[in-house]
Structures are given as structure tokens and as C-alpha cells.
Write a protein that holds these residues in place. Structure first.
Motif, PDB file in Angstrom:
ATOM      1  N   VAL A  72       0.835  -1.200   0.000  1.00 42.36           N
ATOM      2  CA  VAL A  72       0.000   0.000   0.000  1.00 42.36           C
ATOM      3  C   VAL A  72       0.874   1.255   0.000  1.00 42.36           C
ATOM      4  CG1 VAL A  72      -1.758   1.277   1.271  1.00 42.36           C
ATOM      5  CG2 VAL A  72      -1.875  -1.210   1.169  1.00 42.36           C
ATOM      6  N   LYS A  73       1.949   1.220   0.784  1.00 45.31           N
ATOM      7  CA  LYS A  73       2.877   2.367   0.805  1.00 45.31           C
ATOM      8  C   LYS A  73       3.524   2.567  -0.562  1.00 45.31           C
ATOM      9  CE  LYS A  73       3.987   1.826   5.728  1.00 45.31           C
ATOM     10  NZ  LYS A  73       5.065   1.529   6.711  1.00 45.31           N
ATOM     11  N   ALA A  74       3.869   1.465  -1.219  1.00 46.58           N
ATOM     12  CA  ALA A  74       4.473   1.578  -2.550  1.00 46.58           C
ATOM     13  C   ALA A  74       3.493   2.202  -3.543  1.00 46.58           C
ATOM     14  CB  ALA A  74       4.911   0.197  -3.038  1.00 46.58           C
ATOM     15  N   VAL A  75       2.218   1.790  -3.458  1.00 51.71           N
ATOM     16  CA  VAL A  75       1.185   2.376  -4.325  1.00 51.71           C
ATOM     17  C   VAL A  75       1.033   3.866  -4.028  1.00 51.71           C
ATOM     18  CG1 VAL A  75      -1.279   2.371  -4.864  1.00 51.71           C
ATOM     19  CG2 VAL A  75      -0.063   0.202  -4.598  1.00 51.71           C
ATOM     20  N   LEU A  76       1.009   4.205  -2.742  1.00 54.34           N
ATOM     21  CA  LEU A  76       0.845   5.607  -2.332  1.00 54.34           C
ATOM     22  C   LEU A  76       1.969   6.473  -2.888  1.00 54.34           C
ATOM     23  CD1 LEU A  76      -0.692   7.688  -0.541  1.00 54.34           C
ATOM     24  CD2 LEU A  76       0.819   7.014   1.323  1.00 54.34           C
ATOM     25  N   TRP A  77       3.204   6.015  -2.738  1.00 51.45           N
ATOM     26  CA  TRP A  77       4.340   6.807  -3.219  1.00 51.45           C
ATOM     27  C   TRP A  77       4.386   6.842  -4.745  1.00 51.45           C
ATOM     28  CZ3 TRP A  77       7.467  10.198  -0.999  1.00 51.45           C
ATOM     29  CH2 TRP A  77       7.511  10.239   0.397  1.00 51.45           C
ATOM     30  N   GLY A  78       3.977   5.755  -5.387  1.00 50.38           N
ATOM     31  CA  GLY A  78       3.935   5.760  -6.850  1.00 50.38           C
ATOM     32  C   GLY A  78       2.951   6.782  -7.385  1.00 50.38           C
ATOM     33  N   ARG A  79       1.771   6.836  -6.770  1.00 47.68           N
ATOM     34  CA  ARG A  79       0.780   7.832  -7.195  1.00 47.68           C
ATOM     35  C   ARG A  79       1.252   9.247  -6.881  1.00 47.68           C
ATOM     36  NH1 ARG A  79      -5.317   5.358  -6.192  1.00 47.68           N
ATOM     37  NH2 ARG A  79      -4.965   3.417  -7.331  1.00 47.68           N
ATOM     38  N   SER A  80       1.960   9.401  -5.776  1.00 51.28           N
ATOM     39  CA  SER A  80       2.473  10.728  -5.409  1.00 51.28           C
ATOM     40  C   SER A  80       3.489  11.221  -6.437  1.00 51.28           C
ATOM     41  CB  SER A  80       3.115  10.675  -4.016  1.00 51.28           C
ATOM     42  OG  SER A  80       3.679  11.918  -3.664  1.00 51.28           O
ATOM     43  N   VAL A  81       4.385  10.340  -6.855  1.00 50.42           N
ATOM     44  CA  VAL A  81       5.379  10.716  -7.877  1.00 50.42           C
ATOM     45  C   VAL A  81       4.680  11.105  -9.181  1.00 50.42           C
ATOM     46  CG1 VAL A  81       7.253   9.831  -9.322  1.00 50.42           C
ATOM     47  CG2 VAL A  81       7.244   9.349  -6.873  1.00 50.42           C
ATOM     48  N   PHE A  82       3.682  10.327  -9.577  1.00 53.01           N
ATOM     49  CA  PHE A  82       2.937  10.619 -10.804  1.00 53.01           C
ATOM     50  C   PHE A  82       2.252  11.981 -10.715  1.00 53.01           C
ATOM     51  CE2 PHE A  82      -0.978  10.343 -13.381  1.00 53.01           C
ATOM     52  CZ  PHE A  82      -0.424  10.044 -14.616  1.00 53.01           C
ATOM     53  N   ASP A  83       1.592  12.250  -9.597  1.00 54.27           N
ATOM     54  CA  ASP A  83       0.909  13.539  -9.430  1.00 54.27           C
ATOM     55  C   ASP A  83       1.900  14.694  -9.370  1.00 54.27           C
ATOM     56  OD1 ASP A  83      -1.562  12.399  -9.493  1.00 54.27           O
ATOM     57  OD2 ASP A  83      -2.253  13.237  -7.593  1.00 54.27           O
ATOM     58  N   ASN A  84       3.050  14.484  -8.736  1.00 53.63           N
ATOM     59  CA  ASN A  84       4.052  15.552  -8.656  1.00 53.63           C
ATOM     60  C   ASN A  84       4.604  15.902 -10.035  1.00 53.63           C
ATOM     61  OD1 ASN A  84       3.721  15.688  -5.916  1.00 53.63           O
ATOM     62  ND2 ASN A  84       5.616  14.626  -5.394  1.00 53.63           N
ATOM     63  N   ILE A  85       4.758  14.887 -10.884  1.00 56.52           N
ATOM     64  CA  ILE A  85       5.177  15.158 -12.263  1.00 56.52           C
ATOM     65  C   ILE A  85       4.125  15.996 -12.978  1.00 56.52           C
ATOM     66  CG2 ILE A  85       5.617  14.083 -14.510  1.00 56.52           C
ATOM     67  CD1 ILE A  85       6.851  11.720 -12.984  1.00 56.52           C
ATOM     68  N   ARG A  86       2.855  15.669 -12.751  1.00 58.78           N
ATOM     69  CA  ARG A  86       1.761  16.432 -13.351  1.00 58.78           C
ATOM     70  C   ARG A  86       1.736  17.872 -12.834  1.00 58.78           C
ATOM     71  NH1 ARG A  86      -3.914  13.165 -13.947  1.00 58.78           N
ATOM     72  NH2 ARG A  86      -3.558  12.539 -16.101  1.00 58.78           N
ATOM     73  N   LYS A  87       1.962  18.059 -11.546  1.00 54.60           N
ATOM     74  CA  LYS A  87       1.991  19.411 -10.981  1.00 54.60           C
ATOM     75  C   LYS A  87       3.083  20.244 -11.642  1.00 54.60           C
ATOM     76  CE  LYS A  87       0.471  17.796  -6.423  1.00 54.60           C
ATOM     77  NZ  LYS A  87       0.884  17.561  -5.021  1.00 54.60           N
ATOM     78  N   PHE A  88       4.246  19.626 -11.801  1.00 56.06           N
ATOM     79  CA  PHE A  88       5.366  20.332 -12.421  1.00 56.06           C
ATOM     80  C   PHE A  88       5.057  20.682 -13.870  1.00 56.06           C
ATOM     81  CE2 PHE A  88       9.320  19.766 -14.964  1.00 56.06           C
ATOM     82  CZ  PHE A  88       9.908  20.976 -14.639  1.00 56.06           C
TER      83      PHE A  88
END
Length: 459
Positions: free
Chosen positions: A194-210
Motif C-alpha cells: 500500500v505504501k508503494a502504491v501511495l508513493w507511486g501515485r504521489s510521484v505521478f501527481d508531482n510530475i503532473r503538478k510540475f
């Protein structure tokens, strides 16, 4: 042996770990389909799957011998309901992964014959699992699922290798499984997935924010330079200014927005398909609104700036005012870019983002140094306190526009989502209350009104 007395029957149970039930429920809430593939008896597998919440009402469980008899089309039909595969072989697990993501599917007759030696390709290619690439692609539009596989044994190696994300056990896993996997779970806990999924989605969203932030800067900088050239003006942003803007846009923006920590709300949505667009519809809306405001502001300053600020049209002083207003638009839009959906809360969890605060502080201080002391190198002129207030207030107007643009009803494309979940695939429209919005608007508008009053007195 006769006349014996039965004293007791002893059963040994291997209970679930404490974190498994909650972790499985969290994954399912996040739209992830959890399946159990095991070599245990089907009754044992079903009992454990029900305890863990994997086998649900309407779900399907089957044994490996029945699984191997299925044709590719029959397997595709039951895949959405298949939750437990018992008495399975390592090859069954490998075939299941292949059918889901199509990663190592036989691409031609030669590869198919390597998988099925002695079989006839022409008559049996549509009857034997895992199928072949052309048939698989036609059955699902050429796009497979994103598959994660866990395993700890040597026999799990092929399935771990075929998966998009292979996760092996760090404590109980064999070296073969660890080498075949992408991620090693050091504590052997399902909750770590679950933590791996959470961090994976966070990285994806951070790329989108940038990307949202970067594209806004790009559109405005290129358009204002083009329009000024067409209108006969000297470009308001010279080479050194553009280099500084690029530094803000690339390095500073990546540091600020790429290091945002994850939030549990990321698990409240379904996963994206592997072919989902990196720039969503709400992101295009945000980019368009912010770029429109910034362009309108810069064109206004380009035409009316000399009269308002009492400077020579096209002078270094004039272009410095435009440059300063443009940079402060990016500073405040960086707060807007912290959210790519409909939520307007630019100052939320800032205490959890020290890198973001450091970048903003450095950008403002460096901007002050460039304007005040850049001189001939940056072709800037020092600004008065009054001009600093005006240009920074104009930049801060990006925040109210951040609220306004999120009231425009634009939803994410439903076709970009994968997995299972509710019908509402769009992000929840959570905005600040009116009082919170006024907390931002009132100081900005009051300062602007006061400055306009002072300018009218001077005129």
C-alpha cells in the motif's frame, strides 16, 4: 488396536497477519483488484481469501486444472470476477500475468511454438493459453492492465519478471525471486505494498503538478515575446531574464513541486490506465486560465505601464516592471500548481513541504537581487518600494484566479481510469469556504485599491 479413548483433536491454523485485512480493503478502495494465486487446496484458499476480504460476493474461485483448460476468450470473460486461483502451478501464475498485461505474449508463430512445442499453430492458436499478441491486442484495444505480482519462491521468478511491478519478500524470499523482482519488501508485510502504491501515485501527481506549472510559464513567455515582436516592441524579456525564468520553471519548479509528500487521499481514486494522458482535462483548464490572466497582465503593462508608473516606454525601467510582475505571477502560481484538480487550498500542508518553502524564499530573494543589483548584466533597473508592492500584488492575483478557474466544471476523462471502483471517477470538488477565500482576497484587493488611490493622487 482396540478400546482406545479419543482425548482431543488438534487443528493448526496459520492466522492472517494483523495488517492484511486493512491493507487489502485499502487497495480495493483505491480501485486495485487483489487476487490470490496459491498452491493450497481450494477450500483452504477460499477460507483465507474470505478472511482477508479478497474473495467477495460474486467473486470466482477456481483450481489450476480448470484454469488450464480455458481458451483465451473464456479466460478474458471470467477475468473481471476471478479472485482466487487454487492448486495452481507457477506456470498458471505466469499465464495469468501474461493475459492481464500482454507483456511477454507470443508475438508470432515461432514464439508460440516455443511455448507449445508439438502443437499446431493454425488450428490451436485460439484454444491454448496464454494466446498470442495479435488476438490479445484485438480483445482489449492493445492496452493491458498494470499488474503487480508478489512472490517469495524460486518458482515465482517468471511471474515476477513478466509483471509490470514484481514485489518479492525480503525476509522469506529466495535470491532468485529477489533478483527477478523490481521491489523487495523488507518486512514481508502486505501493508508495505500500500505504501508503494501511495508513493507511486504521489510521484505521478508531482510530475503532473510540475508540468502544469512549466507549461503555463512556457505559454506566457513565448507568447509575450512573439506578440511584442509582431507589435514592433523590443522583447520585454531579454536573454538573461529568460534564463532566470527557465531556472524558476525547470530547476526550482521541479524541486518545489516534485518533492511534495504523499497524502492518503491519493488512495481514494482509481488507478490510471497505462495509456492515460499525462496532461488531464482539468490541467488544461488550469493552464489556459492562468496563462490568459498572465498574458493579459503583461500586455496591459506593456501598453499602459509607462503612463501608470511614469517611466519611458520601452526603457529598462519599463521592462523591469514587466519582468518583476511576470516572475511574481510564477511565484504565486506555484502555490496554485500544488493541486491539479478542483481542490483550492494553496497553503495546505505547507509545513510538510520544507523544500517548497525554501524554493519560494530563494526565488523571491534572488529576484530582488537581480532587479536591484543586476544592472547592465541583467538589463534591469532598481524599483521603488511602491513599484515592488504593485508588481507583487499583481502577481498575487494568480491566487484568486486559481479559485475562479476551479469553479469551471471540467472533469477528468472517465476513460483514463482503470481498475474497479465507484462511478464517480472525477476528483471531489473541495474548495475553501467563502471566509477562507476572503482571507486571501481582502488583503490583496485592499492593497491594490490603496495603490490605485495613491497613483490617482500623484496624477
Amino acid at each position: 488396536e482396540k478400546d482406545l479413548c479419543l482425548d482431543a483433536l488438534v487443528g493448526i491454523a496459520d492466522p492472517l497477519r494483523e495488517d492484511v485485512v486493512d491493507a487489502v480493503a485499502t487497495c480495493q478502495k483505491a480501485g486495485i483488484i487483489v487476487r490470490m494465486v496459491t498452491g493450497d487446496n481450494i477450500d483452504t484458499a477460499n477460507a483465507i481469501a474470505k478472511q482477508a476480504g479478497i474473495l467477495t460476493e460474486g467473486g470466482l474461485s477456481m483450481v489450476g486444472s480448470d484454469f488450464r483448460k480455458l481458451t483465451p476468450a473464456q479466460l478474458d470473460e471470467i477475468l473481471p470476477r476471478l479472485q482466487v486461483l487454487a492448486r495452481s502451478s507457477p506456470e498458471d501464475k505466469h499465464i495469468l500475468v501474461q493475459r492481464l498485461n500482454g507483456g511477454v505474449m507470443p508475438a508470432d508463430e515461432q514464439q508460440w511454438l516455443e511455448v507449445h512445442p508439438g502443437k499446431d499453430y493454425a488450428t490451436q492458436k485460439d484454444l491454448l493459453l496464454p494466446g498470442y499478441k495479435e488476438e490479445w491486442a484485438k480483445s482489449r484495444g492493445g492496452v493491458g492492465e498494470v499488474v503487480g505480482v508478489t512472490g517469495d519462491g524460486t518458482n515465482d521468478g517468471p511471474a515476477l519478471k513478466a509483471a509490470d511491478v514484481g514485489l518479492s519478500m525480503g525476509i522469506s524470499g529466495t535470491d532468485v525471486a529477489k533478483n527477478a523482482s523490481d521491489i523487495i519488501i523488507m518486512d514481508d508485510k502486505f501493508s508495505s505494498i500500500v505504501k508503494a502504491v501511495l508513493w507511486g501515485r504521489s510521484v505521478f501527481d508531482n510530475i503532473r503538478k510540475f508540468l502544469q506549472f512549466q507549461l503555463t510559464v512556457n505559454v506566457v513567455a513565448l507568447t509575450i515575446t512573439f506578440l511584442s515582436a509582431v507589435a514592433g516592441y523590443k522583447p520585454p524579456l531579454n536573454a538573461v531574464m529568460m534564463l532566470w525564468v527557465n531556472l524558476i520553471m525547470d530547476t526550482m519548479g521541479a524541486l518545489a513541486l516534485g518533492t511534495e509528500p504523499p497524502t492518503m487521499s491519493l488512495l481514494d481514486r482509481r488507478p490510471y490506465k497505462r495509456d492515460a494522458s499525462l496532461i488531464s482535462r482539468p490541467m488544461w483548464r488550469n493552464i489556459f486560465v492562468q496563462a490568459t490572466y498572465q498574458l493579459a497582465l503583461l500586455i496591459f503593462l506593456l501598453q499602459k505601464g509607462p503612463a501608470i508608473f511614469g517611466c519611458v516606454d520601452g526603457s529598462t525601467h519599463h521592462f523591469t516592471i514587466i519582468f518583476n510582475a511576470f516572475v511574481f505571477c510564477q511565484v504565486f502560481n506555484e502555490f496554485n500548481a500544488r493541486e491539479i484538480g478542483d481542490i483550492f487550498n494553496p497553503f495546505h500542508r505547507l509545513d510538510k513541504s520544507p523544500m517548497f518553502l525554501m524554493v519560494i524564499f530563494f526565488t523571491v530573494v534572488a529576484q530582488w537581487g537581480i532587479v536591484e543589483y543586476g544592472g547592465d548584466f541583467t538589463q534591469t533597473a532598481p524599483l521603488t518600494l511602491h513599484e515592488w508592492k504593485i508588481t507583487s500584488a499583481l502577481g498575487a492575483m494568480s491566487l484568486p484566479f486559481g479559485f475562479i478557474m476551479r469553479q469551471i466544471p471540467v472533469d477528468e476523462d472517465p476513460k483514463s481510469y482503470a481498475g474497479v471502483g465507484g462511478d464517480d471517477t472525477s476528483s471531489p470538488k473541495k474548495s475553501l469556504s467563502l471566509s477562507a477565500l476572503l482571507t486571501i482576497l481582502v488583503p490583496i484587493l485592499s492593497a491594490g485599491a490603496y495603490q490605485m488611490y495613491q497613483m490617482s493622487k500623484d496624477l
